[in-house]
Design a protein around this motif. Structure first.
Motif, mmCIF file in Angstrom:
data_model
loop_
_atom_site.group_PDB
_atom_site.id
_atom_site.type_symbol
_atom_site.label_atom_id
_atom_site.label_comp_id
_atom_site.label_asym_id
_atom_site.label_seq_id
_atom_site.Cartn_x
_atom_site.Cartn_y
_atom_site.Cartn_z
ATOM 1 N N PRO A 152 0.826 -1.209 0.000
ATOM 2 C CA PRO A 152 0.000 0.000 0.000
ATOM 3 C C PRO A 152 0.861 1.260 0.000
ATOM 4 C CG PRO A 152 -0.719 -1.538 1.700
ATOM 5 C CD PRO A 152 0.602 -2.037 1.195
ATOM 6 N N ALA A 153 0.455 2.236 -0.799
ATOM 7 C CA ALA A 153 1.201 3.493 -0.880
ATOM 8 C C ALA A 153 0.297 4.574 -1.428
ATOM 9 C CB ALA A 153 2.429 3.343 -1.766
ATOM 10 N N ILE A 154 0.475 5.796 -0.929
ATOM 11 C CA ILE A 154 -0.283 6.941 -1.407
ATOM 12 C C ILE A 154 0.700 8.065 -1.707
ATOM 13 C CG2 ILE A 154 -2.080 8.633 -0.887
ATOM 14 C CD1 ILE A 154 -3.207 6.594 1.143
ATOM 15 N N PHE A 155 0.809 8.423 -2.973
ATOM 16 C CA PHE A 155 1.644 9.539 -3.400
ATOM 17 C C PHE A 155 0.739 10.709 -3.761
ATOM 18 C CE2 PHE A 155 4.151 5.761 -4.351
ATOM 19 C CZ PHE A 155 5.406 6.104 -3.836
ATOM 20 N N ARG A 156 1.147 11.897 -3.347
ATOM 21 C CA ARG A 156 0.358 13.115 -3.570
ATOM 22 C C ARG A 156 1.242 14.136 -4.282
ATOM 23 N NH1 ARG A 156 -0.450 18.058 -0.941
ATOM 24 N NH2 ARG A 156 -2.648 18.730 -0.745
ATOM 25 N N LEU A 157 0.733 14.672 -5.390
ATOM 26 C CA LEU A 157 1.501 15.653 -6.163
ATOM 27 C C LEU A 157 0.697 16.927 -6.310
ATOM 28 C CD1 LEU A 157 4.072 16.222 -7.851
ATOM 29 C CD2 LEU A 157 2.781 15.475 -9.848
ATOM 30 N N SER A 158 1.220 18.009 -5.786
ATOM 31 C CA SER A 158 0.581 19.311 -5.935
ATOM 32 C C SER A 158 1.486 20.207 -6.751
ATOM 33 C CB SER A 158 0.310 19.946 -4.562
ATOM 34 O OG SER A 158 1.527 20.075 -3.834
ATOM 35 N N GLY A 159 0.896 21.109 -7.496
ATOM 36 C CA GLY A 159 1.694 22.007 -8.320
ATOM 37 C C GLY A 159 0.808 22.954 -9.073
ATOM 38 N N GLU A 160 1.413 23.957 -9.659
ATOM 39 C CA GLU A 160 0.680 24.959 -10.421
ATOM 40 C C GLU A 160 0.031 24.320 -11.644
ATOM 41 O OE1 GLU A 160 2.583 28.859 -10.753
ATOM 42 O OE2 GLU A 160 2.228 28.688 -12.904
ATOM 43 N N ALA A 161 -1.213 24.622 -11.906
ATOM 44 C CA ALA A 161 -1.959 23.993 -13.001
ATOM 45 C C ALA A 161 -1.643 24.654 -14.334
ATOM 46 C CB ALA A 161 -3.452 24.070 -12.727
ATOM 47 N N SER A 162 -0.431 24.402 -14.833
ATOM 48 C CA SER A 162 -0.026 25.009 -16.088
ATOM 49 C C SER A 162 0.165 23.999 -17.199
ATOM 50 C CB SER A 162 1.291 25.782 -15.895
ATOM 51 O OG SER A 162 2.311 24.908 -15.445
ATOM 52 N N GLU A 163 0.102 22.725 -16.867
ATOM 53 C CA GLU A 163 0.253 21.667 -17.855
ATOM 54 C C GLU A 163 -1.111 21.070 -18.186
ATOM 55 O OE1 GLU A 163 3.357 20.471 -19.346
ATOM 56 O OE2 GLU A 163 3.642 22.529 -18.671
ATOM 57 N N PRO A 164 -1.223 20.324 -19.302
ATOM 58 C CA PRO A 164 -2.509 19.733 -19.662
ATOM 59 C C PRO A 164 -3.119 18.862 -18.572
ATOM 60 C CG PRO A 164 -1.000 19.591 -21.514
ATOM 61 C CD PRO A 164 -0.212 20.112 -20.345
ATOM 62 N N ASN A 165 -2.292 18.174 -17.799
ATOM 63 C CA ASN A 165 -2.832 17.317 -16.731
ATOM 64 C C ASN A 165 -2.852 18.019 -15.381
ATOM 65 O OD1 ASN A 165 -0.140 17.372 -16.078
ATOM 66 N ND2 ASN A 165 0.077 15.167 -15.840
ATOM 67 N N GLY A 166 -2.605 19.335 -15.393
ATOM 68 C CA GLY A 166 -2.700 20.099 -14.164
ATOM 69 C C GLY A 166 -1.447 20.070 -13.311
ATOM 70 N N VAL A 167 -0.332 19.542 -13.818
ATOM 71 C CA VAL A 167 0.892 19.422 -13.046
ATOM 72 C C VAL A 167 1.973 20.280 -13.668
ATOM 73 C CG1 VAL A 167 2.656 17.858 -12.210
ATOM 74 C CG2 VAL A 167 0.290 17.102 -12.327
ATOM 75 N N SER A 168 2.492 21.181 -12.897
ATOM 76 C CA SER A 168 3.563 22.043 -13.383
ATOM 77 C C SER A 168 4.911 21.387 -13.173
ATOM 78 C CB SER A 168 3.542 23.378 -12.634
ATOM 79 O OG SER A 168 4.740 24.099 -12.869
ATOM 80 N N PRO A 169 5.764 21.278 -14.209
ATOM 81 C CA PRO A 169 7.065 20.644 -14.023
ATOM 82 C C PRO A 169 8.002 21.450 -13.146
ATOM 83 C CG PRO A 169 6.895 21.587 -16.220
ATOM 84 C CD PRO A 169 5.531 21.686 -15.604
ATOM 85 N N GLY A 170 7.760 22.749 -13.028
ATOM 86 C CA GLY A 170 8.689 23.579 -12.274
ATOM 87 C C GLY A 170 8.362 23.697 -10.803
#
Length: 257
Positions: A152-170
């Protein structure tokens, strides 16, 4: 919608039946692959899963090899012996049914998608934050459910919504929540955040807890809960030994490794 999430059942009928009984009520079921391999009840598990009519079932690596879609060259000796036994034990109908299972990832609705290993490679293992970051960048929905590792594992990714999938690479920040322990662990699905969740293995846990692992995703409440339930491990062990499968497959069930 309230989804029951099952992954890595591995022909363990007792664990599956205990999970189905404990998980009620739920609206539908998502099965993330590896119905067979290791355990002694491949036909019974397939038939049980077919009876509950899941919304979506995808294949796992053991399903592919058992059905003859791939060879067992990538398996260790124990896994190879088990999958060869499984392939021989399967009825022709169940083997054909396994062979026809679709490959992940599959989008379920506006919130959820599923895969076996990862969204970019069905056989890829996701263990750490770098694996998880790469996987989340390939997702198309806020919540991606995966299996394959039996942990079992839960990964959470937050970031600025600037990419098509809502994840900012920066500006992305990846976190490992948990790991989930105890009988249940609840995570709220927040807006503008992406989650990669492994609810654990029904039939062969590997996190030191021998109880069957499963999940409940409630898209209305926007929660995902990882759950554990005990089952008759001794009976599952005796079936493995009686079938002539490697003894280590029985022993590991009692220690969750």
């Amino acid at each position: 919608m309230r989804y029951l999430v099952l992954s890595d059942i591995h022909a363990n009928l007792g664990a599956l039946e205990a999970t189905l009984a404990a998980a009620r009520p739920y609206d539908s079921t998502l099965v993330l692959g590896d119905l067979v391999g290791y355990g002694a009840d491949p036909n019974a598990v397939i038939e049980c899963v077919r009876r509950i009519q899941p919304a979506v079932i995808i294949r796992g690596n053991h399903d592919k090899v058992a059905a003859g879609l791939e060879g067992a060259e990538g398996f260790n000796q124990i896994a190879r012996e088990a999958i060869e036994w499984t392939s021989a034990a399967l009825t022709a109908e169940n083997s054909a049914w396994l062979a026809a299972l679709p490959q992940g990832p599959v989008v379920i609705d506006d919130t959820v998608e599923i895969c076996h290993g990862s969204p970019f490679d069905e056989d890829m293992y996701v263990f750490d934050d770098l694996d998880a970051l790469r996987a989340i960048r390939a997702t198309r929905r806020p919540l991606c459910l995966f299996g394959h590792t039996h942990i079992p594992a839960i990964f959470r990714l937050s970031g600025e919504a600037s990419e098509p999938n809502g994840v900012s690479p920066g500006r992305a920040l990846i976190e490992l929540i948990g790991p989930p322990r105890g009988s249940s662990h609840t995570v709220d699905i927040e807006d503008h955040v992406h989650y990669l969740v492994n609810c654990g293995a029904v039939g062969q846990p590997r996190d030191g807890d021998p109880r069957a692992g499963y999940g409940i995703v409630d898209t209305d409440a926007r929660t995902v809960v990882t759950m554990r339930i005990g089952y008759d491990v001794t009976s599952a062990q005796m079936k493995i030994i009686k079938a002539g499968l490697p003894d280590i497959l029985a022993k590991r069930l009692s220690v969750g490794r």
